[in-house]
Design a protein around this motif. Structure first.
Motif, mmCIF file in Angstrom:
data_model
loop_
_atom_site.group_PDB
_atom_site.id
_atom_site.type_symbol
_atom_site.label_atom_id
_atom_site.label_comp_id
_atom_site.label_asym_id
_atom_site.label_seq_id
_atom_site.Cartn_x
_atom_site.Cartn_y
_atom_site.Cartn_z
ATOM 1 N N ARG A 132 0.938 -1.195 -0.102
ATOM 2 C CA ARG A 132 0.137 -0.091 0.006
ATOM 3 C C ARG A 132 0.794 1.310 0.104
ATOM 4 O O ARG A 132 1.523 1.402 0.896
ATOM 5 C CB ARG A 132 -0.953 0.035 1.396
ATOM 6 C CG ARG A 132 -1.789 -1.209 1.240
ATOM 7 C CD ARG A 132 -2.624 -1.265 2.488
ATOM 8 N NE ARG A 132 -3.433 -2.202 2.782
ATOM 9 C CZ ARG A 132 -3.272 -3.713 3.061
ATOM 10 N NH1 ARG A 132 -2.096 -3.838 3.488
ATOM 11 N NH2 ARG A 132 -4.051 -4.421 3.178
ATOM 12 N N GLN A 133 0.641 1.909 -0.866
ATOM 13 C CA GLN A 133 1.463 3.231 -1.073
ATOM 14 C C GLN A 133 1.222 4.396 -0.298
ATOM 15 O O GLN A 133 1.962 5.320 0.250
ATOM 16 C CB GLN A 133 1.460 3.892 -2.601
ATOM 17 C CG GLN A 133 2.591 3.206 -3.350
ATOM 18 C CD GLN A 133 2.314 1.782 -3.760
ATOM 19 O OE1 GLN A 133 1.329 1.442 -3.937
ATOM 20 N NE2 GLN A 133 3.174 0.792 -3.276
ATOM 21 N N VAL A 134 -0.030 4.356 0.231
ATOM 22 C CA VAL A 134 -0.994 5.373 0.958
ATOM 23 C C VAL A 134 -1.661 4.703 1.950
ATOM 24 O O VAL A 134 -2.515 3.831 1.458
ATOM 25 C CB VAL A 134 -1.353 6.714 0.452
ATOM 26 C CG1 VAL A 134 -2.008 7.493 1.440
ATOM 27 C CG2 VAL A 134 -0.288 7.150 -0.458
ATOM 28 N N LYS A 135 -1.587 4.978 3.214
ATOM 29 C CA LYS A 135 -2.492 4.175 4.389
ATOM 30 C C LYS A 135 -2.760 5.238 5.390
ATOM 31 O O LYS A 135 -2.072 6.040 5.735
ATOM 32 C CB LYS A 135 -1.991 3.119 4.962
ATOM 33 C CG LYS A 135 -2.888 2.347 5.831
ATOM 34 C CD LYS A 135 -1.949 1.077 6.421
ATOM 35 C CE LYS A 135 -3.044 0.275 7.083
ATOM 36 N NZ LYS A 135 -2.401 -0.977 7.654
ATOM 37 N N PHE A 136 -4.317 5.553 5.726
ATOM 38 C CA PHE A 136 -4.961 6.334 6.808
ATOM 39 C C PHE A 136 -5.313 5.463 7.972
ATOM 40 O O PHE A 136 -6.117 4.561 7.732
ATOM 41 C CB PHE A 136 -5.886 7.084 6.121
ATOM 42 C CG PHE A 136 -5.315 8.055 5.340
ATOM 43 C CD1 PHE A 136 -4.845 9.267 5.371
ATOM 44 C CD2 PHE A 136 -5.377 7.709 4.011
ATOM 45 C CE1 PHE A 136 -4.298 10.264 4.630
ATOM 46 C CE2 PHE A 136 -5.220 8.755 2.852
ATOM 47 C CZ PHE A 136 -4.359 9.800 3.162
ATOM 48 N N HIS A 137 -4.662 5.776 9.084
ATOM 49 C CA HIS A 137 -5.134 4.945 10.225
ATOM 50 C C HIS A 137 -5.612 5.649 11.621
ATOM 51 O O HIS A 137 -4.973 6.841 11.863
ATOM 52 C CB HIS A 137 -4.110 4.190 10.665
ATOM 53 C CG HIS A 137 -4.499 3.169 11.883
ATOM 54 N ND1 HIS A 137 -5.414 2.128 11.879
ATOM 55 C CD2 HIS A 137 -4.095 3.239 13.049
ATOM 56 C CE1 HIS A 137 -5.324 1.552 13.106
ATOM 57 N NE2 HIS A 137 -4.642 2.330 13.871
#
Length: 208
Positions: A132-137
């Motif tokens: 995953r190049q971009v992940k929001f958590h």
């Protein structure tokens, strides 16, 4: 003489340091550079607390290659600044490898040294080989969301297009505006959900 080099006591009985002073036309000496007993170097301060400690209005450090890039680190007012003062990109490296670049147009590149796609350069470009190049958590049991807005929608919490994972674990895709959501493939619209909830497939309005 117009300058002095002086030794001074520092850091206890046997400690000592060096000061370099300049003298003005009124024969007043001013400390310009201090090296204390720890080897800390001070410019504009006689009590350096770091290996290199610079004090002054808009105090800055500049490195420059002849005919090349100019990098400056500066303290000014209530802000700190690190950047290029020439028409060159600013790079951030770890383990001797470039990880991030801000190019001269202001675009932020992560994992890339240039934008390799077509059209205009994006403001943010993320490139990776796998995963995953971009992940929001969200580090709580609350909603984690991505919100897209513009001058038409406004920038409030309940404006624009939203993609979210809700606190219940459910997924949420919503246009908070009184407008449709459109879906497409191959650069053509295939489906839309109108603002009243009507679902149109291969149509753009109820009248067709």
């Amino acid at each position: 003489t117009r300058f002095n080099i002086k030794a001074f006591a520092s850091g206890g009985t046997y400690g000592g340091g060096i000061k370099i002073q300049t003298r003005n036309s009124s024969n007043i000496d001013t400390d310009r550079l201090t090296i204390d007993h720890n080897g800390f170097l001070g410019l504009g301060t006689t009590s350096p607390s770091q290996r290199v400690h610079i004090v002054g209005n808009s105090a800055s450090v500049q490195t420059e290659e002849s005919g090349g890039g100019i990098v400056r680190m500066q303290s000014g007012g209530s802000s700190g600044n690190i950047g290029m003062y020439s028409n060159h990109p600013l790079l951030l490296r770890t383990n001797s490898t470039e990880r991030m670049r801000v190019d001269s147009s202001g675009s932020l590149l992560l994992g890339a040294t240039s934008y390799g796609g077509g059209g205009s350069n994006p403001t943010l470009y993320v490139k990776g080989d796998t995963g995953r190049q971009v992940k929001f958590h969200a580090d709580t049991n609350s909603t984690c969301a991505l919100q897209l807005t513009n001058n038409i929608t406004g920038q409030g919490d309940d404006n624009g297009m939203m993609f979210a994972t809700l606190s219940t674990g459910e997924g949420w895709v919503c246009n908070a505006e009184d407008e449709a959501i459109r879906f497409g493939t191959n650069n053509n619209e295939r489906m839309r959900i109108l603002n009243d909830g009507a679902l149109l497939i291969n149509k753009t309005s109820k009248n067709i």
